[in-house]
Design a protein around this motif. Structure first.
Motif, PDB file in Angstrom:
ATOM      1  N   SER A 207       0.789  -1.226   0.000  1.00 38.67           N
ATOM      2  CA  SER A 207       0.000   0.000   0.000  1.00 38.67           C
ATOM      3  C   SER A 207       0.820   1.275   0.000  1.00 38.67           C
ATOM      4  O   SER A 207       0.294   2.365  -0.263  1.00 38.67           O
TER       5      SER A 207
ATOM      6  N   SER B  99       2.321   8.237  -3.337  1.00 42.52           N
ATOM      7  CA  SER B  99       2.009   7.002  -2.609  1.00 42.52           C
ATOM      8  C   SER B  99       3.061   6.627  -1.586  1.00 42.52           C
ATOM      9  O   SER B  99       2.850   5.710  -0.790  1.00 42.52           O
TER      10      SER B  99
ATOM     11  N   PHE C  96       0.066   4.942   4.331  1.00 45.02           N
ATOM     12  CA  PHE C  96      -1.370   4.965   4.595  1.00 45.02           C
ATOM     13  C   PHE C  96      -1.607   5.374   6.045  1.00 45.02           C
ATOM     14  O   PHE C  96      -0.680   5.492   6.835  1.00 45.02           O
TER      15      PHE C  96
END
Length: 586
Positions: free
Chosen positions: A507, A535, A510
């Protein structure tokens, strides 16, 4: 590599360091730094191929004398200093050959003096007053000439401090600890009661209402067996090893036998804790690391770690002494060659303490001082000797407050640019780019095969209360599902947490959460907000921290001590100023 045009050997920790004077007919020193592997016998052959000269050669490793019949057995370790010196036999040491010549000259004078007297006209026979007077004159004149041409060798006391000349022994009863910069290092033989010299300047540190004294002593050339520690005649520890001073006393030793170790990535297994390498380390020993390239993640260069679960073939690291819950789990093995240096954690760096005893009055405005060169952190101790309290007419104690303001500026700038000004300190937008960890391959016993798993960790971003410096704090590694409520990194008291987030192999970044409290030193609730940067990054918006004003409030009539500490943006010399804002009558 050698160099005979130097006076001081440059010691290299991953080499065997050699200084030699291989011939009694030369005063030139030869310096070398060579790879590990050769025995003392091979080193002596390299320095002095003529074996007939070996009877005059003495060899020391550090300060340990190596007997000639053991030269072929001893292989110096890296980091050691090997001294190979050819020493003339006889002559009384330094200046001895000169003393021998002087003695021969005096004997020759005594022999030839009667003949010289006989050459003087008008001198009577042996035994007469004129002969005796002439003989004494010739001997005294000749002795004066010899003393002029060949003076008596004087003992070299100029390298000692006045304290050394006054009290050259650390082992006499009634001795005390002394500062002896650039003096001799004690060498202990046998068993002694010792008052060791200071190895560095003592300094004090305030924590809450307690004031601690940090001391660093030099026992001598190690390794040594140390026991029966006392302050005056009071034992530091009882027969069970418990401190007679409670938790107020902490002591560490660096005994000289601890090895400097070097290792590569092969000594580390990712997702595991041990460093697998032969060592003689013991639990709770402090250690720092350096590298030729990049240290294993998450180690930081020159940060102090502690040994835990040490055995002869491996050890683990922890950030907190004795803590098994704060052990380091490695992400990778780094690149290059890594070196571990045993160290003293209780005296981690060079500290210069200056006792000013300034009576800080509001009417005097700013009080200015300048730090030492190459300063990395400034600490200011504030003391209220009579406490902070107001007693009303009824005899009740009430709160009393005093406000202090501090600023600092890099020395040499004109005009001085005060980093924390009267209108607050602006901190620009700051971006943190996070390296996403690769998935790890592990053995899964249930499926009897290797599987790929997600990995990650938790992070926090903190802002220094006084300087506004933003810093990333990294939690321990997690495997499989990354949970945001475990293995969360701690933040030092000097920092205020403003954001937290997690990262994973799949991921990226996050769970970004702002955790900034709406209290001093912040000016506006919209400052220092955290947001995603792609990201794999986090952005902290710009903001302003309040000018460095500290309010002390209490209602006690005893001495109160507080410390203000702030790291500096770069190493250098700084001007510091402090003032009292509260009126002197308040």
């Amino acid at each position: 590599m050698s160099d005979i045009n130097k006076e001081i050997l440059e010691r290299i920790e991953d080499k065997v360091n050699i200084v030699s004077v291989p011939s009694i007919f030369s005063l030139h020193k030869v310096f070398k730094n060579i790879d590990y592997g050769k025995t003392i016998l091979e080193l002596v052959k390299d320095e002095q191929p003529n074996e007939d000269m070996w009877e005059n050669i003495n060899v020391y490793i550090n300060d340990t004398y190596i007997e000639q019949n053991k030269w072929y057995l001893v292989r110096p370790k890296i980091g050691t200093i090997v001294r190979i010196f050819a020493t003339p036999t006889g002559g009384g040491g330094e200046g001895g050959s000169k003393d021998v010549i002087r003695l021969v000259a005096i004997i020759a004078l005594i022999v030839v003096a009667p003949y010289l007297v006989g050459l003087i006209p008008g001198i009577g026979a042996v035994g007469t007053a004129s002969y005796t007077l002439a003989y004494m004159t010739v001997v005294l004149a000749g002795s004066a000439l010899i003393n002029k041409l060949i003076p008596i060798t004087k003992p070299k006391l100029d390298i000692l401090t006045p304290d050394d000349i006054e009290s050259p022994s650390q082992f006499l009863q009634g001795a005390r600890n002394r500062l002896n910069p650039f003096g001799v290092v004690p060498r202990v033989f046998g068993k002694h009661r010792m008052s060791p010299p200071f190895a560095a300047l003592p300094y004090t540190e305030v924590r809450g209402d307690d004031q601690y004294l940090r001391l660093l002593f030099l026992w001598g050339t190690g390794p040594l067996i140390l026991s029966d520690f006392k302050i005056g005649e009071t034992d530091l520890f009882d027969s069970s090893g418990n401190s007679n001073f409670g938790e107020d006393l902490e002591i560490e030793h660096l005994n000289g036998g601890e090895e400097v170790i070097s290792f590569t990535s092969s000594a580390i297994t990712p997702t595991q804790r041990p460093i697998t390498i032969a060592n003689n380390y013991k639990d709770d020993m402090a250690i720092r690391f350096r590298t030729t390239n990049t240290l294993p993640d998450p180690l930081v260069v020159d940060q102090i770690y502690y040994i835990i679960n040490a055995i002869s073939t491996q050890f683990e690291l922890t950030k907190i002494k004795g803590s098994s819950t704060d052990r380091i789990t490695f992400i990778d093995g780094g690149t290059g060659t890594h070196t571990g240096y045993p160290t003293i954690a209780l005296y981690p760096q060079d500290i210069f303490e200056k006792s000013l005893s300034i009576n800080l009055l509001q009417v005097d405005n700013w009080v200015n001082r300048t730090s030492q060169p190459n300063t990395t952190e400034i600490s200011v101790d504030i003391t209220f000797p009579s406490g902070l309290v107001v007693v009303n007419d009824a005899g009740n104690r009430l709160d009393r407050s005093v406000m202090i303001q501090i600023q600092y500026a890099k020395s040499g700038t004109s005009p001085l640019i005060w980093e924390i000004g009267d209108s607050g300190h602006s901190v620009p937008q700051t971006d943190f780019q996070i390296v996403r960890p690769n998935r790890h391959i592990i053995w899964h016993p249930d499926s009897d095969s290797f599987i790929s798993v997600n990995v990650g960790r938790n992070y926090k971003i903190g802002i220094h209360r006084n300087t506004g410096r933003l810093k990333l704090f990294i939690g321990e590694f997690q495997g499989s599902t990354v949970r945001t409520n475990i293995k969360i990194p701690s933040i030092p008291a000097d920092y205020v947490p403003i954001a937290k987030f997690a990262t994973g192999s799949e991921s990226g970044v996050f769970a970004i959460t702002g955790i900034r409290p709406s209290i001093n030193p912040f000016s506006d609730p919209s400052d220092f907000l955290a947001s995603a940067l792609g990201s794999d990054g986090v952005r902290i918006s710009s903001g302003v921290i309040n000018k460095l004003e500290i309010i002390y409030t209490d209602r006690r009539g005893i001495a109160i001590r507080r410390t203000i500490r702030f790291p500096l943006p770069e190493i250098g010399q700084y001007d510091v100023r402090i003032r009292r804002i509260t009126a002197d009558t308040d």
